[in-house]
Design a protein around this motif. Structure first.
Motif, PDB file in Angstrom:
ATOM      1  N   PHE A 145     -19.090  -1.816  30.380  1.00 60.52           N
ATOM      2  CA  PHE A 145     -17.887  -1.037  30.673  1.00 60.52           C
ATOM      3  C   PHE A 145     -16.845  -1.250  29.580  1.00 60.52           C
ATOM      4  N   GLU A 146     -16.652  -2.496  29.181  1.00 59.46           N
ATOM      5  CA  GLU A 146     -15.673  -2.806  28.145  1.00 59.46           C
ATOM      6  C   GLU A 146     -16.045  -2.152  26.820  1.00 59.46           C
ATOM      7  N   ASN A 148     -17.942   0.513  26.350  1.00 62.31           N
ATOM      8  CA  ASN A 148     -17.916   1.971  26.435  1.00 62.31           C
ATOM      9  C   ASN A 148     -16.514   2.557  26.570  1.00 62.31           C
ATOM     10  N   THR A 149     -15.540   1.730  26.948  1.00 68.46           N
ATOM     11  CA  THR A 149     -14.176   2.228  27.120  1.00 68.46           C
ATOM     12  C   THR A 149     -13.232   1.797  26.004  1.00 68.46           C
ATOM     13  N   ASN A 150     -13.458   0.635  25.409  1.00 69.66           N
ATOM     14  CA  ASN A 150     -12.533   0.124  24.386  1.00 69.66           C
ATOM     15  C   ASN A 150     -13.108   0.087  22.977  1.00 69.66           C
ATOM     16  N   THR A 152     -15.207   2.739  21.411  1.00 70.76           N
ATOM     17  CA  THR A 152     -15.929   4.020  21.365  1.00 70.76           C
ATOM     18  C   THR A 152     -16.173   4.524  19.943  1.00 70.76           C
ATOM     19  N   GLN A 196     -10.670  -4.127  35.332  1.00 72.55           N
ATOM     20  CA  GLN A 196     -11.180  -2.957  34.612  1.00 72.55           C
ATOM     21  C   GLN A 196     -11.110  -1.700  35.476  1.00 72.55           C
ATOM     22  N   LYS A 199      -7.558  -0.479  36.312  1.00 70.66           N
ATOM     23  CA  LYS A 199      -6.849   0.041  35.139  1.00 70.66           C
ATOM     24  C   LYS A 199      -7.194   1.501  34.900  1.00 70.66           C
ATOM     25  N   ASN A 200      -8.305   1.947  35.474  1.00 70.28           N
ATOM     26  CA  ASN A 200      -8.731   3.337  35.329  1.00 70.28           C
ATOM     27  C   ASN A 200      -7.645   4.260  35.874  1.00 70.28           C
ATOM     28  N   LYS A 213     -19.813   4.936  33.624  1.00 71.49           N
ATOM     29  CA  LYS A 213     -19.051   4.395  32.498  1.00 71.49           C
ATOM     30  C   LYS A 213     -19.727   3.146  31.925  1.00 71.49           C
ATOM     31  N   CYS A 214     -20.588   2.545  32.729  1.00 67.87           N
ATOM     32  CA  CYS A 214     -21.383   1.400  32.245  1.00 67.87           C
ATOM     33  C   CYS A 214     -22.712   1.856  31.683  1.00 67.87           C
TER      34      CYS A 214
END
Length: 218
Positions: A145-146, A148-150, A152, A196, A199-200, A213-214
């Motif tokens: 998740f981290e 794929n979101t932070n 990219t 996480q 924070k979405n 998202k993972c």
């Protein structure tokens, strides 16, 4: 034919469950400490898990187990391994009973771990070894998740150490835990997951969307 229909019905029920808002779902954070990375060669030393119903972590009902595998473990030059001492292995849990408990805990829940590759690999090996089934609704990998979101930007991948459990927690201003221990890491993973997910921006997001998202949905 009957077996195929049963599997289809099970898949359909799981998908219906995953359409719930992520905050309406039950999660189980888990950490496994082992003697190595290969489940065919190495053994599980300890395991811990904890149920989560957002935003609550049920620490009081968390489980922590150590396995001696019926033999004296040689810790070599170090007095500890994964935060365990020789004294800890005196109070060993019975693996079959422990994994049956874990199987029940994971049923109709989402598994939460940091780096699914290792944990899921060992769980699949345990299934064969002890004739149990682990059937979580899906897996939320806090590391994936981290990433794929932070991280990219494919031209700027994360540097070594930026996706460790400790490094990910720092980005959410979570406290630092110094001990490397199955229960501590389970707690740390559970806290990171909640940070996480909350924070979405879209708090009405469905569980299935959150898991995507993972990049890992069973």
């Amino acid at each position: 034919m009957a077996t195929w229909l049963a599997q289809l019905a099970e898949w359909y029920q799981r998908r219906l469950q995953l359409q719930k808002r992520w905050t309406e779902q039950r999660y189980v954070a888990l950490d496994i400490e082992t003697t190595g990375l290969d489940p065919n060669k190495h053994q599980v030393l300890s395991i811990a898990w904890m149920s989560i119903t957002p935003p609550v972590m049920h620490t009081g009902s968390a489980q922590y187990h150590v396995f001696s595998h019926g033999q004296d473990l040689d810790l070599g030059q170090s007095p500890t391994i994964h935060g365990l001492t020789e004294h800890d292995f005196i109070h060993s849990s019975e693996p079959r009973q422990t994994f049956a408990m874990l199987s029940r805990a994971l049923t109709d829940a989402v598994l939460v771990c940091h780096h699914k590759g290792m944990d899921w690999r060992f769980l699949k090996h345990i299934e064969k070894q002890y004739c149990v089934k682990f059937k979580p609704l899906g897996i939320f990998d806090t590391l994936a998740f981290e990433k794929n979101t932070n991280f990219t930007d494919s031209q700027n991948p994360p540097a070594k150490g930026q996706l460790t459990l400790s490094a990910c927690r720092k980005r959410y201003n979570l406290p630092e835990y110094h001990s490397h221990h199955a229960f501590t890491d389970t707690l740390a993973c559970a806290e990171l997951f909640l940070a996480q997910a909350f924070k979405n921006k879209d708090q009405d997001i469905k569980t299935l969307q959150l898991l995507k998202k993972c990049g890992f949905v069973i």
